[in-house]
Write a protein that holds these residues in place. Structure first.
Motif, PDB file in Angstrom:
ATOM      1  N   ARG A 139      12.868  22.943 -14.694  1.00  0.00           N
ATOM      2  CA  ARG A 139      13.102  21.987 -13.609  1.00  0.00           C
ATOM      3  C   ARG A 139      14.417  22.367 -12.941  1.00  0.00           C
ATOM      4  O   ARG A 139      15.427  22.514 -13.632  1.00  0.00           O
ATOM      5  N   PHE A 140      14.373  22.560 -11.633  1.00  0.00           N
ATOM      6  CA  PHE A 140      15.583  22.928 -10.902  1.00  0.00           C
ATOM      7  C   PHE A 140      16.213  21.672 -10.301  1.00  0.00           C
ATOM      8  O   PHE A 140      15.538  20.913  -9.620  1.00  0.00           O
ATOM      9  N   ARG A 141      17.498  21.473 -10.580  1.00  0.00           N
ATOM     10  CA  ARG A 141      18.238  20.347  -9.977  1.00  0.00           C
ATOM     11  C   ARG A 141      19.322  20.905  -9.074  1.00  0.00           C
ATOM     12  O   ARG A 141      20.080  21.780  -9.499  1.00  0.00           O
ATOM     13  N   ALA A 142      19.401  20.390  -7.852  1.00  0.00           N
ATOM     14  CA  ALA A 142      20.434  20.864  -6.933  1.00  0.00           C
ATOM     15  C   ALA A 142      21.807  20.644  -7.565  1.00  0.00           C
ATOM     16  O   ALA A 142      22.055  19.626  -8.196  1.00  0.00           O
ATOM     17  N   SER A 143      22.670  21.633  -7.424  1.00  0.00           N
ATOM     18  CA  SER A 143      23.982  21.535  -8.050  1.00  0.00           C
ATOM     19  C   SER A 143      25.005  22.255  -7.176  1.00  0.00           C
ATOM     20  O   SER A 143      24.700  22.593  -6.020  1.00  0.00           O
ATOM     21  N   PRO A 190      30.733  27.513  -6.753  1.00  0.00           N
ATOM     22  CA  PRO A 190      31.347  28.168  -5.585  1.00  0.00           C
ATOM     23  C   PRO A 190      30.714  29.531  -5.292  1.00  0.00           C
ATOM     24  O   PRO A 190      30.738  29.987  -4.158  1.00  0.00           O
ATOM     25  N   PHE A 191      30.157  30.172  -6.307  1.00  0.00           N
ATOM     26  CA  PHE A 191      29.677  31.552  -6.128  1.00  0.00           C
ATOM     27  C   PHE A 191      28.194  31.659  -5.845  1.00  0.00           C
ATOM     28  O   PHE A 191      27.661  32.759  -5.748  1.00  0.00           O
ATOM     29  N   THR A 192      27.500  30.507  -5.730  1.00  0.00           N
ATOM     30  CA  THR A 192      26.083  30.564  -5.338  1.00  0.00           C
ATOM     31  C   THR A 192      25.821  29.532  -4.257  1.00  0.00           C
ATOM     32  O   THR A 192      26.466  28.477  -4.198  1.00  0.00           O
ATOM     33  N   GLU A 193      24.864  29.836  -3.373  1.00  0.00           N
ATOM     34  CA  GLU A 193      24.484  28.906  -2.304  1.00  0.00           C
ATOM     35  C   GLU A 193      23.064  29.221  -1.864  1.00  0.00           C
ATOM     36  O   GLU A 193      22.836  30.323  -1.345  1.00  0.00           O
ATOM     37  N   PRO A 194      22.073  28.375  -2.064  1.00  0.00           N
ATOM     38  CA  PRO A 194      22.190  27.112  -2.796  1.00  0.00           C
ATOM     39  C   PRO A 194      22.363  27.349  -4.300  1.00  0.00           C
ATOM     40  O   PRO A 194      22.145  28.448  -4.790  1.00  0.00           O
ATOM     41  N   SER A 195      22.736  26.267  -4.991  1.00  0.00           N
ATOM     42  CA  SER A 195      22.927  26.354  -6.445  1.00  0.00           C
ATOM     43  C   SER A 195      21.976  25.390  -7.145  1.00  0.00           C
ATOM     44  O   SER A 195      21.619  24.358  -6.578  1.00  0.00           O
ATOM     45  N   ALA A 196      21.608  25.740  -8.354  1.00  0.00           N
ATOM     46  CA  ALA A 196      20.744  24.842  -9.122  1.00  0.00           C
ATOM     47  C   ALA A 196      21.106  24.897 -10.599  1.00  0.00           C
ATOM     48  O   ALA A 196      21.437  25.956 -11.119  1.00  0.00           O
ATOM     49  N   GLU A 197      21.051  23.717 -11.217  1.00  0.00           N
ATOM     50  CA  GLU A 197      21.096  23.698 -12.675  1.00  0.00           C
ATOM     51  C   GLU A 197      19.657  23.642 -13.137  1.00  0.00           C
ATOM     52  O   GLU A 197      18.824  23.010 -12.505  1.00  0.00           O
ATOM     53  N   VAL A 198      19.382  24.352 -14.225  1.00  0.00           N
ATOM     54  CA  VAL A 198      17.993  24.457 -14.654  1.00  0.00           C
ATOM     55  C   VAL A 198      17.818  23.780 -16.015  1.00  0.00           C
ATOM     56  O   VAL A 198      18.598  24.014 -16.942  1.00  0.00           O
ATOM     57  N   GLU A 217      19.291  20.570 -20.130  1.00  0.00           N
ATOM     58  CA  GLU A 217      19.971  21.516 -19.239  1.00  0.00           C
ATOM     59  C   GLU A 217      20.352  22.778 -20.010  1.00  0.00           C
ATOM     60  O   GLU A 217      20.924  22.708 -21.090  1.00  0.00           O
ATOM     61  N   VAL A 218      19.980  23.962 -19.481  1.00  0.00           N
ATOM     62  CA  VAL A 218      20.294  25.188 -20.215  1.00  0.00           C
ATOM     63  C   VAL A 218      21.073  26.228 -19.410  1.00  0.00           C
ATOM     64  O   VAL A 218      21.620  27.161 -19.985  1.00  0.00           O
ATOM     65  N   LEU A 219      21.115  26.073 -18.083  1.00  0.00           N
ATOM     66  CA  LEU A 219      21.838  27.115 -17.346  1.00  0.00           C
ATOM     67  C   LEU A 219      22.214  26.691 -15.935  1.00  0.00           C
ATOM     68  O   LEU A 219      21.728  25.690 -15.409  1.00  0.00           O
ATOM     69  N   GLY A 220      23.120  27.488 -15.344  1.00  0.00           N
ATOM     70  CA  GLY A 220      23.485  27.337 -13.941  1.00  0.00           C
ATOM     71  C   GLY A 220      23.001  28.568 -13.192  1.00  0.00           C
ATOM     72  O   GLY A 220      22.959  29.664 -13.750  1.00  0.00           O
ATOM     73  N   SER A 221      22.634  28.367 -11.915  1.00  0.00           N
ATOM     74  CA  SER A 221      22.073  29.504 -11.178  1.00  0.00           C
ATOM     75  C   SER A 221      22.161  29.261  -9.681  1.00  0.00           C
ATOM     76  O   SER A 221      22.625  28.213  -9.233  1.00  0.00           O
ATOM     77  N   ILE A 241      23.548  31.712 -18.691  1.00  0.00           N
ATOM     78  CA  ILE A 241      22.960  30.910 -19.772  1.00  0.00           C
ATOM     79  C   ILE A 241      23.900  30.941 -20.976  1.00  0.00           C
ATOM     80  O   ILE A 241      24.516  31.969 -21.261  1.00  0.00           O
ATOM     81  N   GLY A 242      23.979  29.807 -21.677  1.00  0.00           N
ATOM     82  CA  GLY A 242      24.763  29.784 -22.912  1.00  0.00           C
ATOM     83  C   GLY A 242      23.945  30.336 -24.071  1.00  0.00           C
ATOM     84  O   GLY A 242      22.897  29.799 -24.397  1.00  0.00           O
ATOM     85  N   ILE A 243      24.418  31.432 -24.660  1.00  0.00           N
ATOM     86  CA  ILE A 243      23.669  32.074 -25.741  1.00  0.00           C
ATOM     87  C   ILE A 243      23.662  31.206 -27.005  1.00  0.00           C
ATOM     88  O   ILE A 243      22.639  31.045 -27.673  1.00  0.00           O
ATOM     89  N   ASP A 244      24.825  30.610 -27.306  1.00  0.00           N
ATOM     90  CA  ASP A 244      24.933  29.798 -28.523  1.00  0.00           C
ATOM     91  C   ASP A 244      23.972  28.604 -28.449  1.00  0.00           C
ATOM     92  O   ASP A 244      23.311  28.255 -29.410  1.00  0.00           O
TER      93      ASP A 244
END
Ligand code: PHE
Length: 356
Positions: free
Chosen positions: A246-250, A253-261, A282-286, A311-314
């Protein structure tokens, strides 16, 4: 002569070691030895005397020499016997058991993630953990006054008074490797960068050092749709079941558009199950790489575009292998490692292929 013979044969027989034998050899048949001196006297004898004494002396010399050689061999045999007795070992004894090390879940998951993305054509890039603030912030469109610098609770490297090198930080994310990879390889580009990152934070789900994997794909027409496909493909291969995202708008600064997944999961009975249920985790930013970031990486934003994610590996390891507390990952407690670690020859085989 008979006296000499008896004296040396007896002494040789009684010699205790090679050193004693050698001094007997010098005393008897060495240049100034007793037998040699006698031989020198042959010159003063009459021819008749010499004919008797000469062969007798030669025979004596030979007898002593061979007695020396025989004794030397006998001493060596004794020494060898002695050594064999002393160094004897029982090869039938069962070996002592040894603790075998195990592979840390973070290494294991990094390996799995790398294998899955490699199958999709992503190479692996790396960057330094001590990073300059340009790569970690400015090039990623995070200017000096930007709250993200404070939000990330950055560890700054100490600098001596008068040191005018640019400030360095422990990288707060793997995103600076995007910049390094763009500058090094240009476009098109398809890489992941797994590695350690640092933020000043500590509780059940945060440690000051943790692991991320960055993804970056740049081409002529790469879009969010490609990002969504790649991520769903990845999560499904990683968790071994179809995983919806599921993509949520977020905002980054380094992406446009941005989404948290987020990925679909259930929380039944207090444990998470990925891929089923009605909850989202929530598992990642993109997002799509910001034109300013492409420019900083020497890539023309009018000709190229692409997506990036982190993505957070841990976090992935905790989810997949049901490990509750992140802090335990880095306590180096052997009991924990034996429980959650992987045997080196007994790892889940992602390399067997995504469809396996
Ligand atoms: N660098 C971001 C973080 O650490 C994650 C991210 C990577 C977001 C790439 C978008 C694109 O939170």
């Amino acid at each position: 002569m008979e006296e000499l013979r008896q004296k040396y044969i007896a002494a040789i027989a009684a010699a205790a070691d090679e050193g004693a034998l050698e001094s007997l050899r010098v005393q008897a048949v060495g240049k100034k030895g007793e037998v040699s001196l006698k031989m020198r006297e042959l010159g003063k004898m009459s021819p008749e005397e010499r004919q008797v004494a000469g062969p007798a002396l030669n025979a004596l010399k030979e007898e002593i020499n061979s007695a020396l050689a025989a004794k030397k061999a006998a001493l060596a045999d004794v020494a060898l016997e002695e050594r064999l007795r002393a160094e004897w070992l029982d090869v039938t004894l069962p070996a002592r058991t040894r603790r075998v090390g195990s592979i840390h879940p973070v290494s294991q998951v990094t390996e799995e993630v790398t294998a899955i993305f490699a199958d999709m054509g992503f190479g692996v890039a790396e960057g330094p953990q001590v990073e300059d603030d340009w790569h970690n912030f400015d090039a990623l469109n995070i200017p000096g006054h930007h709250p993200a610098r404070a939000e990330m609770d950055t560890f700054y490297m100490a600098r001596a008074e008068g040191d005018n090198r640019p400030p360095h930080v422990l990288r707060t994310h793997t995103s600076p490797v995007q910049i390094r990879s763009m500058m090094k390889h240009g476009a098109p580009l398809r890489i992941i960068c797994p590695g350690r990152v640092y933020r000043c934070d500590y509780d059940q789900t945060h440690t000051p050092m943790f692991h991320q994997v960055e993804g970056l794909a740049i081409g002529r027409d790469i879009s969010m749709a490609n990002l969504k496909w790649v991520l769903e493909e990845f999560f499904s291969a990683f968790f071994g079941t179809h995983v919806e995202t599921r993509f949520r708008a977020s905002h980054f600064p380094f992406t446009e558009p941005s989404a948290e997944v987020d990925i679909r999961c259930s929380w039944e009975g207090g444990t998470v199950k990925v891929g089923e249920g009605d909850d989202w985790l929530e598992v990642l930013g993109s997002g799509m790489v910001h034109p300013k970031v492409l420019t900083a990486g020497n890539i023309d934003p009018l000709a190229w575009q692409g997506f990036a994610f982190g993505i957070g590996i841990d976090r992935l390891a905790m989810l997949k292998y049901g490990i509750p507390d992140l802090r335990a990952f880095f306590d180096s407690d052997l009991r924990w490692l034996r429980h959650y670690g992987f045997a080196s020859l007994d790892v889940p085989s992602i390399h067997a292929g995504i469809s396996a």
